[in-house]
Design an enzyme around this catalytic site. Structure first.
Site, PDB file in Angstrom:
ATOM      1  N   ASP A  98       0.825  -1.111  -0.006  1.00  0.00           N
ATOM      2  CA  ASP A  98       0.057   0.015   0.039  1.00  0.00           C
ATOM      3  C   ASP A  98       0.800   1.334  -0.012  1.00  0.00           C
ATOM      4  O   ASP A  98       1.760   1.202   0.802  1.00  0.00           O
ATOM      5  CB  ASP A  98      -0.778  -0.076   1.354  1.00  0.00           C
ATOM      6  CG  ASP A  98      -2.278   0.398   0.958  1.00  0.00           C
ATOM      7  OD1 ASP A  98      -2.319   1.697   0.663  1.00  0.00           O
ATOM      8  OD2 ASP A  98      -3.102  -0.388   1.389  1.00  0.00           O
ATOM      9  N   ASP A 200      -3.306   4.558  -2.066  1.00  0.00           N
ATOM     10  CA  ASP A 200      -4.166   5.209  -1.097  1.00  0.00           C
ATOM     11  C   ASP A 200      -4.674   6.645  -1.655  1.00  0.00           C
ATOM     12  O   ASP A 200      -3.671   7.602  -1.966  1.00  0.00           O
ATOM     13  CB  ASP A 200      -3.465   5.400   0.189  1.00  0.00           C
ATOM     14  CG  ASP A 200      -4.560   5.638   1.316  1.00  0.00           C
ATOM     15  OD1 ASP A 200      -5.582   4.703   1.225  1.00  0.00           O
ATOM     16  OD2 ASP A 200      -4.473   6.554   1.894  1.00  0.00           O
ATOM     17  N   GLU A 256      -6.493   4.244  -5.483  1.00  0.00           N
ATOM     18  CA  GLU A 256      -7.681   4.482  -4.858  1.00  0.00           C
ATOM     19  C   GLU A 256      -8.566   5.668  -5.383  1.00  0.00           C
ATOM     20  O   GLU A 256      -7.793   6.734  -5.321  1.00  0.00           O
ATOM     21  CB  GLU A 256      -7.740   4.307  -3.367  1.00  0.00           C
ATOM     22  CG  GLU A 256      -8.891   4.194  -2.664  1.00  0.00           C
ATOM     23  CD  GLU A 256      -8.998   4.612  -1.128  1.00  0.00           C
ATOM     24  OE1 GLU A 256      -9.815   4.205  -0.385  1.00  0.00           O
ATOM     25  OE2 GLU A 256      -8.047   5.265  -0.896  1.00  0.00           O
ATOM     26  N   HIS A 328     -10.900  -3.503   3.276  1.00  0.00           N
ATOM     27  CA  HIS A 328     -10.643  -3.017   4.784  1.00  0.00           C
ATOM     28  C   HIS A 328     -11.684  -2.031   5.308  1.00  0.00           C
ATOM     29  O   HIS A 328     -11.664  -1.526   6.411  1.00  0.00           O
ATOM     30  CB  HIS A 328      -9.520  -2.688   4.957  1.00  0.00           C
ATOM     31  CG  HIS A 328      -8.725  -1.695   4.506  1.00  0.00           C
ATOM     32  ND1 HIS A 328      -8.728  -1.475   2.799  1.00  0.00           N
ATOM     33  CD2 HIS A 328      -8.413  -0.402   4.763  1.00  0.00           C
ATOM     34  CE1 HIS A 328      -8.257  -0.452   2.683  1.00  0.00           C
ATOM     35  NE2 HIS A 328      -7.964   0.314   3.960  1.00  0.00           N
ATOM     36  N   ASP A 329     -12.279  -0.989   4.277  1.00  0.00           N
ATOM     37  CA  ASP A 329     -13.129   0.121   4.575  1.00  0.00           C
ATOM     38  C   ASP A 329     -14.737  -0.136   4.621  1.00  0.00           C
ATOM     39  O   ASP A 329     -15.308   0.791   4.717  1.00  0.00           O
ATOM     40  CB  ASP A 329     -12.663   1.367   3.782  1.00  0.00           C
ATOM     41  CG  ASP A 329     -11.479   1.676   3.941  1.00  0.00           C
ATOM     42  OD1 ASP A 329     -10.641   1.699   5.020  1.00  0.00           O
ATOM     43  OD2 ASP A 329     -10.742   2.384   2.799  1.00  0.00           O
TER      44      ASP A 329
HETATM   45  C1  GLC Z   1      -7.980   5.264   2.356  1.00  0.00           C
HETATM   46  C2  GLC Z   1      -7.741   3.720   3.025  1.00  0.00           C
HETATM   47  C3  GLC Z   1      -8.439   4.177   4.359  1.00  0.00           C
HETATM   48  C4  GLC Z   1      -7.907   5.222   5.100  1.00  0.00           C
HETATM   49  C5  GLC Z   1      -7.802   6.505   4.337  1.00  0.00           C
HETATM   50  C6  GLC Z   1      -6.693   7.605   4.868  1.00  0.00           C
HETATM   51  O1  GLC Z   1      -9.434   5.529   2.166  1.00  0.00           O
HETATM   52  O2  GLC Z   1      -8.571   2.814   2.347  1.00  0.00           O
HETATM   53  O3  GLC Z   1      -8.381   3.025   5.342  1.00  0.00           O
HETATM   54  O4  GLC Z   1      -8.269   5.714   6.460  1.00  0.00           O
HETATM   55  O5  GLC Z   1      -7.258   6.285   3.028  1.00  0.00           O
HETATM   56  O6  GLC Z   1      -5.423   7.128   4.398  1.00  0.00           O
END
Ligand code: GLC
Ligand code: CA
Length: 560
Positions: A98, A200, A256, A328-329
């Site tokens: 990541d 991310d 992401e 995971h979110d």
């Molecule tokens: C992304 C991650 C999440 C995190 C956020 C800030 O959305 O998947 O888990 O809290 O970024 O880094």
């Protein structure tokens, strides 16, 4: 070297903290992952994506990094990661990490220096702004995890921007020196031997230098999107990263991409633009949002799901999609989109069919292949996640009834995905995860839903996933075929075709908890077809133009 291997790969997401604890401290770790590689090999996946394992104070479970070059001691050491890479590579599994470069931890050395004064070598590594004449914050932006997105630092008499927690200051990508540091770090990891990155919130790295205020209508926690997402130079920066680093390695990248539509995603993923291989979008994750955004008790509509997924299939035909139900979110897919009681197994397999037969790279979040469901935490306070805690507080302040708060937490908390992986059903053995008290509560369902029983049961969700993965590896039509939605207005069944050369794939997925039927194209049924996979024990002996379907039935036919 095999070109574009990520197109015919299936990625398995490991949440390291909750996968397998090897040293009895209640926290999953790298040695634990190494120990469980054979399990992943049995499933047949190609790539592992690890959530952040770098040194971190852990304010946002590792998404607040204090040193990009170090492994957090709770996960092990660099040597353990080396071993994991070697062992995984031996059995043909790649490993991606990541990459969190929109922000660092406030404990990162760069930030500790940056906040000291307005003129130090790191002063422009972060986004600092003067107060408004009345001393107030530079814009009206709120942060994802609550409160303002700006934090005041007296030493500089300035505010810094944090789109997430105040312990996660945003980096200033407009500073070429910062970009160089980041590119060097990425290069260092490729030299180390990793096979790619999940990036991310990468769509947030370029801010609109006008810093526009957000309209009141936007939820406060997302108001920074106005000036921070898909900003003016984001494509330039990603292209620069590609030119300077990515191009030189045979690696995969998935960004992401919150708040990004399919047209924008095409720009990121079109091969000739040389930016990213694919992005994660969240349009289908927004179909059950309510008055607090994600924390709601709304259920998605199938018509909307069809619209969204089909739009992405169509618009990204020239780019590449990533396919996901969970991460995971997100809460567990079978609870959210299927039926997690009577038809848990059938609906988990149906959802897997729908996703894995689409065009793009499928991602499986750990436990999804067991059909894990949301976790009935005894008390909402047992949720540890920073996002859940914020919304819990907010809903209490707004006077929402306890029952609504509990229900929306149960349906949406990120902690649903984060409970320890159940390796077996024995509570006295810590479900095979850890002999010690785990960092977060176990799910009470582990007794029935666990890897050991899945592996003993031929009809388990696990073996169904294994079969879907194997099909993708065998059949080019699953990787390359064109997508076409059929029966658009059917409110119970999602059905679509894939076509490639002279073959056609028919995918039928019922979302009904009662028997129903689906219309099948007559011309297609006249061709010779065979069933590739089916989530009920007995496959339909032949297909009819009005085909009856069992609750949550799903099947795939290949016609030559
Ligand atoms: C992304 C991650 C999440 C995190 C956020 C800030 O959305 O998947 O888990 O809290 O970024 O880094
Ligand atoms: Ca451990």
């Amino acid at each position: 070297m095999e070109k574009d291997w990520w197109k015919h790969s299936v990625v398995y997401q490991v949440y390291p903290q909750s996968f397998k604890d090897s040293n009895a401290d209640g926290i999953g770790d790298l040695k634990g992952i190494i120990e469980k590689l054979p399990y992943l090999a049995t499933l047949g996946i190609d790539v592992i994506w690890l959530n952040p394992i770098y040194e971190s104070p852990g304010v946002d479970n590792g998404y607040d990094i204090s040193d990009y070059y170090k492994i957090d001691p709770k996960y092990g050491q660099l040597d353990d990661l080396k071993t994991l890479l070697e062992e995984a590579h031996k059995i043909g599994i790649k490993v991606i990490l990541d990459l969190v470069v929109n922000h660092t931890s406030d404990k990162h050395r760069w930030f500790e220096e940056s906040k000291k004064s307005q003129d130090n070598p790191y002063s422009d590594y972060y986004i600092w702004k003067d107060p408004k004449p009345d001393g107030s914050e530079p814009t009206n932006w709120g942060s994802t995890f609550g409160g303002s997105a700006w934090e005041y630092v007296p030493e500089r008499n300035q505010y810094y921007l944090h789109c997430f927690a105040k312990e996660q200051p945003d980096l200033n990508w407009d500073n070429p020196k910062l970009r160089e540091e980041i590119f060097q770090m990425i290069d260092w990891w490729f030299q180390f031997g990793i096979d790619g990155f999940r990036m991310d919130v990468i769509t947030l790295i370029s801010k609109d230098l006008n810093y526009p205020d957000a309209p009141e209508s936007l939820p406060y926690t997302k108001s920074y999107y106005i000036g921070a997402s898909n900003g003016p130079r984001v494509h330039e920066y990603l292209h620069e990263l590609n030119e300077k680093v990515l191009k030189r390695y045979d690696v995969m990248t998935v960004g992401e991409a919150p708040n990004t539509n399919a047209d924008q995603a095409l720009r990121y993923t079109k091969p000739e633009n040389e930016e990213l291989n694919m992005v994660f979008h969240f349009d289908h994750m927004h179909l059950d949002y309510g008055r607090y955004g994600k924390f709601s008790d709304v259920r998605f509509k199938l018509s909307e799901l069809k619209r969204v997924l089909s739009e992405w299939q169509d618009k990204l035909a020239e780019g590449w999609n990533s396919l996901h139900w969970s991460n995971h979110d997100q809460p567990r897919a079978v609870t959210r989109f299927g039926d997690d009681s009577v038809y848990r197994v059938e609906s988990a397999k149906m959802l897997a069919t729908l996703l894995h037969m689409m065009k793009g790279t499928p991602y499986i979040f750990q436990g999804e292949e067991l059909g894990m469901k949301n976790v009935p935490f005894e008390k909402v306070e047992d949720c540890q996640d920073i996002e859940t805690q914020y919304f819990l507080q907010l809903m209490k302040e707004k006077g929402e009834p306890e029952s609504y708060i509990k229900e929306s937490m149960y349906l949406k908390s990120r902690d649903n995905a984060r409970t320890p992986f159940p390796w077996n059903g024995d509570a006295n053995d810590g479900y095979g995860f850890s002999p010690s008290k785990p960092w977060i509560a176990y799910s009470s369902d582990n007794q029935f839903i666990n890897a050991e029983s899945a592996l003993e049961d031929e009809g388990s969700v696990f073996y169904y996933y294994k079969q879907l993965i194997a099909l993708r590896h065998q059949l080019p039509i699953i990787v390359h075929g064109d997508y076409e939605l059929i029966n658009e207005s059917d409110s119970n069944v999602y059905s679509y075709l894939r076509t490639y050369e002279n073959q056609t794939l028919l995918v039928v997925c019922s979302f009904a908890d009662k028997p129903t039927y689906v219309d099948l194209p007559k011309e297609l049924l006249e061709r010779s077809g065979r069933c590739l996979i089916h989530n009920y024990p007995k496959e339909p002996s032949s297909l009819n133009v009005k085909q009856e379907l069992q609750p949550y039935e799903a099947f795939v036919y290949l016609f030559d």
